[in-house]
Write a protein that holds these residues in place. Structure first.
Motif, PDB file in Angstrom:
ATOM      1  N   HIS A 161      41.238  29.799  34.741  1.00  0.00           N
ATOM      2  CA  HIS A 161      40.387  28.823  35.441  1.00  0.00           C
ATOM      3  C   HIS A 161      41.118  27.499  35.681  1.00  0.00           C
ATOM      4  O   HIS A 161      40.498  26.440  35.717  1.00  0.00           O
ATOM      5  CB  HIS A 161      39.070  28.607  34.687  1.00  0.00           C
ATOM      6  CG  HIS A 161      38.260  29.857  34.632  1.00  0.00           C
ATOM      7  ND1 HIS A 161      37.356  30.197  35.602  1.00  0.00           N
ATOM      8  CD2 HIS A 161      38.250  30.874  33.729  1.00  0.00           C
ATOM      9  CE1 HIS A 161      36.812  31.363  35.294  1.00  0.00           C
ATOM     10  NE2 HIS A 161      37.341  31.792  34.176  1.00  0.00           N
ATOM     11  N   ASP A 186      39.689  34.133  36.219  1.00  0.00           N
ATOM     12  CA  ASP A 186      39.895  34.527  34.829  1.00  0.00           C
ATOM     13  C   ASP A 186      41.383  34.732  34.550  1.00  0.00           C
ATOM     14  O   ASP A 186      41.887  34.310  33.505  1.00  0.00           O
ATOM     15  CB  ASP A 186      39.130  35.817  34.503  1.00  0.00           C
ATOM     16  CG  ASP A 186      37.626  35.626  34.441  1.00  0.00           C
ATOM     17  OD1 ASP A 186      37.153  34.469  34.365  1.00  0.00           O
ATOM     18  OD2 ASP A 186      36.908  36.655  34.475  1.00  0.00           O
ATOM     19  N   ARG A 198      36.237  35.713  40.954  1.00  0.00           N
ATOM     20  CA  ARG A 198      36.010  35.498  39.520  1.00  0.00           C
ATOM     21  C   ARG A 198      37.145  36.115  38.702  1.00  0.00           C
ATOM     22  O   ARG A 198      37.636  35.502  37.757  1.00  0.00           O
ATOM     23  CB  ARG A 198      34.676  36.092  39.086  1.00  0.00           C
ATOM     24  CG  ARG A 198      34.494  36.006  37.569  1.00  0.00           C
ATOM     25  CD  ARG A 198      33.129  36.328  37.177  1.00  0.00           C
ATOM     26  NE  ARG A 198      32.379  35.091  37.335  1.00  0.00           N
ATOM     27  CZ  ARG A 198      31.116  34.948  37.016  1.00  0.00           C
ATOM     28  NH1 ARG A 198      30.442  35.958  36.545  1.00  0.00           N
ATOM     29  NH2 ARG A 198      30.518  33.797  37.159  1.00  0.00           N
ATOM     30  N   ASP A 216      33.147  37.994  45.700  1.00  0.00           N
ATOM     31  CA  ASP A 216      32.755  37.162  44.553  1.00  0.00           C
ATOM     32  C   ASP A 216      33.415  37.666  43.274  1.00  0.00           C
ATOM     33  O   ASP A 216      33.938  36.885  42.477  1.00  0.00           O
ATOM     34  CB  ASP A 216      31.236  37.157  44.371  1.00  0.00           C
ATOM     35  CG  ASP A 216      30.494  36.517  45.521  1.00  0.00           C
ATOM     36  OD1 ASP A 216      31.065  35.643  46.201  1.00  0.00           O
ATOM     37  OD2 ASP A 216      29.323  36.897  45.746  1.00  0.00           O
TER      38      ASP A 216
END
Length: 121
Positions: A35, A31, A27, A23
């Protein structure tokens, strides 16, 4: 109308939600690409040497549209030297494995990247 008081549901506490290294990796990659990418595939495979243990990750990210493709180009340039901050993990290697850039019928780029995460500790 009932006069019984309803017990409210406990509030969702995001701090109690445990995020895995996967996860955190996803993410961090999102970043890094502002995105603008979408994960198409993500495979994870255990990896070990005599002194280290970890996981190998391969992700395919789709970037659709001119702005997203520009973000993909920045992502490709930055990924190999990027300093990741993933709790309990060290990103030992990160690189681009393959790029598929198409202009027609609409500009898009699919970027495959490989990462090796090692357990700290």
């Amino acid at each position: 109308m009932s006069s019984e008081a309803r017990t409210p549901a406990p509030p969702r506490n995001r701090a109690n939600t445990r995020r895995s290294a996967t996860d955190h990796l996803r993410r961090a990659l999102m970043d890094l690409c502002d995105h603008r990418g979408q994960v198409l595939t993500h495979t994870e495979k255990a990896w070990a040497s005599i002194t280290f243990a970890g996981t190998r990750h391969r992700l395919a990210l789709l970037f659709a549209g001119a702005e997203a493709v520009a973000a993909a180009e920045r992502f490709i340039a930055c990924l190999p030297d990027h300093e990741f901050a993933i709790p309990g993990q060290l990103v030992a290697d990160a690189g681009i494995a393959e790029v598929d850039h198409r202009l027609m019928p609409a500009e898009r780029m699919v970027v495959q990247c490989d990462l090796l995460l090692l357990e700290e500790g």
